[in-house]
Design a protein around this motif. Structure first.
Motif, PDB file in Angstrom:
ATOM      1  N   TRP A   1       7.833  -3.899  -6.167  1.00  0.00           N
ATOM      2  CA  TRP A   1       7.049  -2.913  -5.536  1.00  0.00           C
ATOM      3  C   TRP A   1       6.650  -1.784  -6.408  1.00  0.00           C
ATOM      4  O   TRP A   1       5.602  -1.140  -6.589  1.00  0.00           O
ATOM      5  CB  TRP A   1       7.510  -2.441  -4.331  1.00  0.00           C
TER       6      TRP A   1
ATOM      7  N   GLN B   1      -6.585  -6.029  -1.335  1.00  0.00           N
ATOM      8  CA  GLN B   1      -6.880  -4.784  -1.936  1.00  0.00           C
ATOM      9  C   GLN B   1      -7.841  -5.009  -3.284  1.00  0.00           C
ATOM     10  O   GLN B   1      -8.342  -4.010  -3.934  1.00  0.00           O
ATOM     11  CB  GLN B   1      -5.774  -3.856  -2.357  1.00  0.00           C
TER      12      GLN B   1
ATOM     13  N   ALA C   1       2.955  -0.741  -7.752  1.00  0.00           N
ATOM     14  CA  ALA C   1       2.306   0.568  -7.574  1.00  0.00           C
ATOM     15  C   ALA C   1       1.696   1.121  -8.755  1.00  0.00           C
ATOM     16  O   ALA C   1       0.671   1.577  -8.915  1.00  0.00           O
ATOM     17  CB  ALA C   1       3.290   1.458  -7.057  1.00  0.00           C
TER      18      ALA C   1
ATOM     19  N   GLY D   1      -1.649  -0.349  -9.780  1.00  0.00           N
ATOM     20  CA  GLY D   1      -2.834  -0.045  -8.846  1.00  0.00           C
ATOM     21  C   GLY D   1      -2.641  -0.511  -7.287  1.00  0.00           C
ATOM     22  O   GLY D   1      -3.678  -0.048  -6.543  1.00  0.00           O
ATOM     23  N   LEU D   2      -1.594  -0.844  -6.889  1.00  0.00           N
ATOM     24  CA  LEU D   2      -1.254  -1.336  -5.486  1.00  0.00           C
ATOM     25  C   LEU D   2      -1.313  -0.111  -4.758  1.00  0.00           C
ATOM     26  O   LEU D   2      -0.266   0.734  -4.831  1.00  0.00           O
ATOM     27  CB  LEU D   2      -0.300  -2.310  -5.270  1.00  0.00           C
ATOM     28  N   ASP D   3      -1.983   0.005  -3.544  1.00  0.00           N
ATOM     29  CA  ASP D   3      -1.728   1.114  -2.354  1.00  0.00           C
ATOM     30  C   ASP D   3      -0.482   0.461  -1.765  1.00  0.00           C
ATOM     31  O   ASP D   3      -0.569  -0.361  -0.768  1.00  0.00           O
ATOM     32  CB  ASP D   3      -2.793   1.273  -1.478  1.00  0.00           C
ATOM     33  N   VAL D   4       0.800   1.048  -2.139  1.00  0.00           N
ATOM     34  CA  VAL D   4       1.980   0.492  -1.198  1.00  0.00           C
ATOM     35  C   VAL D   4       1.863   0.726   0.177  1.00  0.00           C
ATOM     36  O   VAL D   4       2.308  -0.136   0.913  1.00  0.00           O
ATOM     37  CB  VAL D   4       3.128   0.880  -2.171  1.00  0.00           C
ATOM     38  N   ALA D   5       1.734   1.795   0.606  1.00  0.00           N
ATOM     39  CA  ALA D   5       1.678   2.031   1.977  1.00  0.00           C
ATOM     40  C   ALA D   5       0.679   1.118   2.708  1.00  0.00           C
ATOM     41  O   ALA D   5       1.200   0.650   3.861  1.00  0.00           O
ATOM     42  CB  ALA D   5       1.295   3.534   2.268  1.00  0.00           C
ATOM     43  N   LYS D   6      -0.375   0.939   2.307  1.00  0.00           N
ATOM     44  CA  LYS D   6      -1.293   0.078   3.009  1.00  0.00           C
ATOM     45  C   LYS D   6      -0.876  -1.377   2.998  1.00  0.00           C
ATOM     46  O   LYS D   6      -0.799  -2.180   3.733  1.00  0.00           O
ATOM     47  CB  LYS D   6      -2.790   0.190   2.124  1.00  0.00           C
ATOM     48  N   ALA D   7      -0.387  -1.623   1.725  1.00  0.00           N
ATOM     49  CA  ALA D   7       0.397  -3.091   1.395  1.00  0.00           C
ATOM     50  C   ALA D   7       1.473  -3.400   2.519  1.00  0.00           C
ATOM     51  O   ALA D   7       1.578  -4.524   2.741  1.00  0.00           O
ATOM     52  CB  ALA D   7       0.716  -3.371   0.133  1.00  0.00           C
TER      53      ALA D   7
END
Length: 214
Positions: free
Chosen positions: A143, A116, A147, A150-156
């Motif tokens: 996790w 990402q 988040a 900046g991590l897109d958790v669902a995508k990750a």
């Protein structure tokens, strides 16, 4: 002096380092920027290993690390400071080793973050939050920290189970065995192993290699 004793001493410095990092966290200048992969293919450095610093730096540090390892967390701000002192001379390459309960979950999280384009800030956040998750197989607090970074958790969650990430984990495990890694962090500087574990010893080896390159 045992590695554990050294780590305890280094952890005191790490607390200060992370406090400073937290204060400046949302300023881009405090987060090392990942660089493009360099064409390498050996047990020390693969062409797509995550790395920081200029691709043409004369000194390359390879660190076999476990994101769940307390010693790795303690060394992170120290290595970061060394790189900031020699921004054009030093490059860092990270290789994964999974030794703890939450290690593989965290590694997969980090590799998803790399996909990402948020690897650096997520790495910092995950390491800072490590005391809350390193004994948790699900790495829940990691996790949460990712988040916020900046991590897109669902995508990750979808990306982390990809065959590509599984292959990276397996490859790094095989390479760690090949080069004789028995604990983390294990450092190599321009291919030379850090035989005496410690922050000053690492800096001395880096500085020696910088001097030889000039």
């Amino acid at each position: 002096m045992s590695r554990r004793t050294v780590v305890i001493a280094i952890s005191v410095l790490a607390v200060v380092g992370f406090a400073v990092a937290a204060f400046f966290y949302d300023r881009a200048s405090t987060v090392p920027q990942a660089t493009a992969p360099v064409p390498q293919n050996s047990a020390l450095e693969r062409f797509n290993s995550p790395s920081f610093g200029p691709a043409n730096a004369p000194v390359t540090i390879v660190e076999f690390f476990d994101p769940s390892c307390e010693s790795c967390r303690a060394f992170y701000p120290i290595v970061k400071k060394m790189m900031s002192q020699h921004p054009t001379d030093v490059r860092l390459v990270l290789r994964y080793v999974k030794l703890h309960k939450g290690s593989e979950e965290a590694i997969r999280l980090l590799e998803a973050a790399r996909k990402q384009g948020v690897f650096a800030p997520v790495l910092e956040a995950v390491l800072e939050a490590q005391p809350q998750w390193h004994d948790d197989a699900q790495a829940s607090a990691a996790w949460d920290a990712a988040a916020q970074a900046g991590l897109d958790v669902a995508k990750a969650r979808e990306q982390m189970v990809s065959p590509e990430i599984t292959a990276t984990i397996e490859r790094d495990a095989a390479d760690a065995k090949t080069v004789g890694v028995s604990g983390t962090p294990t450092f190599f500087v321009n291919g030379k192993p850090l035989t005496n574990f410690g922050a000053q010893q690492l800096y001395d080896l880096i500085w020696s290699e910088i001097n030889q390159s000039r």
